[in-house]
Design a protein around this motif. Structure first.
Motif, PDB file in Angstrom:
ATOM      1  N   ASN A 126      17.893 -23.851  71.133  1.00  0.00           N
ATOM      2  CA  ASN A 126      19.243 -23.820  71.711  1.00  0.00           C
ATOM      3  C   ASN A 126      19.338 -22.800  72.835  1.00  0.00           C
ATOM      4  OD1 ASN A 126      20.224 -25.825  70.061  1.00  0.00           O
ATOM      5  ND2 ASN A 126      21.101 -24.433  68.543  1.00  0.00           N
ATOM      6  N   TYR A 127      18.800 -21.606  72.595  1.00  0.00           N
ATOM      7  CA  TYR A 127      18.827 -20.571  73.633  1.00  0.00           C
ATOM      8  C   TYR A 127      17.987 -20.992  74.840  1.00  0.00           C
ATOM      9  CZ  TYR A 127      21.266 -17.125  70.757  1.00  0.00           C
ATOM     10  OH  TYR A 127      22.207 -16.441  70.012  1.00  0.00           O
ATOM     11  N   LYS A 135      15.438 -14.919  77.250  1.00  0.00           N
ATOM     12  CA  LYS A 135      15.152 -13.682  76.523  1.00  0.00           C
ATOM     13  C   LYS A 135      15.522 -13.810  75.051  1.00  0.00           C
ATOM     14  CE  LYS A 135      15.346 -10.571  80.482  1.00  0.00           C
ATOM     15  NZ  LYS A 135      15.974  -9.364  81.093  1.00  0.00           N
ATOM     16  N   LYS A 136      16.657 -14.468  74.776  1.00  0.00           N
ATOM     17  CA  LYS A 136      17.056 -14.709  73.384  1.00  0.00           C
ATOM     18  C   LYS A 136      16.089 -15.698  72.725  1.00  0.00           C
ATOM     19  CE  LYS A 136      20.727 -12.522  71.760  1.00  0.00           C
ATOM     20  NZ  LYS A 136      20.683 -11.823  70.457  1.00  0.00           N
ATOM     21  N   ALA A 137      15.688 -16.694  73.502  1.00  0.00           N
ATOM     22  CA  ALA A 137      14.757 -17.680  72.969  1.00  0.00           C
ATOM     23  C   ALA A 137      13.454 -17.009  72.546  1.00  0.00           C
ATOM     24  CB  ALA A 137      14.477 -18.751  74.016  1.00  0.00           C
ATOM     25  N   LEU A 144       6.442 -17.427  77.678  1.00  0.00           N
ATOM     26  CA  LEU A 144       7.715 -16.904  78.173  1.00  0.00           C
ATOM     27  C   LEU A 144       7.628 -15.412  78.505  1.00  0.00           C
ATOM     28  CD1 LEU A 144      10.269 -18.748  75.849  1.00  0.00           C
ATOM     29  CD2 LEU A 144       9.749 -19.229  78.235  1.00  0.00           C
ATOM     30  N   SER A 145       6.800 -14.702  77.766  1.00  0.00           N
ATOM     31  CA  SER A 145       6.624 -13.278  78.069  1.00  0.00           C
ATOM     32  C   SER A 145       6.014 -13.095  79.461  1.00  0.00           C
ATOM     33  CB  SER A 145       5.727 -12.611  77.016  1.00  0.00           C
ATOM     34  OG  SER A 145       6.366 -12.607  75.752  1.00  0.00           O
ATOM     35  N   ARG A 146       5.118 -14.003  79.821  1.00  0.00           N
ATOM     36  CA  ARG A 146       4.504 -13.935  81.160  1.00  0.00           C
ATOM     37  C   ARG A 146       5.490 -14.382  82.234  1.00  0.00           C
ATOM     38  NH1 ARG A 146      -0.530 -17.109  82.213  1.00  0.00           N
ATOM     39  NH2 ARG A 146      -1.036 -15.487  83.714  1.00  0.00           N
ATOM     40  N   ASN A 147       6.165 -15.502  81.992  1.00  0.00           N
ATOM     41  CA  ASN A 147       7.001 -16.122  83.019  1.00  0.00           C
ATOM     42  C   ASN A 147       8.361 -15.472  83.186  1.00  0.00           C
ATOM     43  OD1 ASN A 147       5.166 -18.202  83.803  1.00  0.00           O
ATOM     44  ND2 ASN A 147       5.648 -19.290  81.918  1.00  0.00           N
TER      45      ASN A 147
END
Length: 204
Positions: free
Chosen positions: A26-27, A34-36, A59-62
């Motif tokens: 959802n996030y 960031k929430k995701a 996601l940490s990279r992107n």
């Protein structure tokens, strides 16, 4: 404007910690990456879900622009015997100039049949990085990488055939292998295929 990312982890599978999964998705769909990340991270750490570990790494990279954090989660995926996690761990460690550790992760990736992992280990032996230079060993890794459909691996394998690096010179095999690399969209493979084809014509 909502950003879009290509996640190395691929499609997310359902059936584990629905609360973490639902909230993360959802996030993500709302563009709140960031929430995701927080919920994918929980799913990775608590449920040891490989997809969530990979997505947290991606996601940490992107989003967070943090290779250090992404490495933590790619390593977790690797520990769960995921070849993508191992290969990505190797890539980041190599970028950090931790070549000895990078080699270990690439070796595990190759054992898990990662084309990138096998090609990378081939490069270690070809260049003599952290190991004694061994062209025959490099050739064997490039051969496995090419068999696993690595365009870079096929290009390196073809170069070995063309120049007799770790194997006997075989220009026919070199040309065919450059063609395979080219078909998979690797520009260097296409350039080398055109070059060896022109040389063949000039010697007729």
């Amino acid at each position: 404007m909502k950003k879009s990312f290509i996640l190395i982890g691929g499609l997310i599978t359902l059936g584990f910690s629905a609360n973490y999964q639902t909230k993360a998705m959802n996030y993500f769909n709302q563009g709140n990456y960031k929430k995701a990340i927080q919920y994918y991270q929980l799913s990775c750490e608590k449920d040891k879900n490989i997809d969530s570990c990979l997505i947290t790494g991606d996601l940490s990279r992107n989003v967070l622009k943090s290779d250090k954090k992404s490495l933590i989660y790619y390593k977790k995926a690797c520990k769960l015997n995921n070849k993508i996690g191992c290969a990505m761990s190797g890539k980041i460690l190599y970028k950090f100039n931790h070549k000895q550790e990078a080699k270990k992760y690439y070796e595990k990736a190759c054992k898990l049949n990662s084309p990138k992992g096998c090609n990378a280990i081939g490069n270690f032996y070809f260049k003599g990085e952290t190991v004694n230079k061994n062209l025959e060993t490099a050739f064997n890794y490039y051969k496995k990488a090419c068999k696993l459909n690595s365009p870079e691996g096929c290009n390196s394998l073809a170069n070995a055939y063309e120049k007799g690096l770790g194997t006997k010179i075989d220009l026919i095999q070199a040309r065919e292998t450059y063609a395979k690399s080219c078909r998979w969209g690797y520009q260097k493979g296409c350039d080398n295929f055109n070059k060896i084809s022109q040389n063949k014509k000039s010697h007729k």
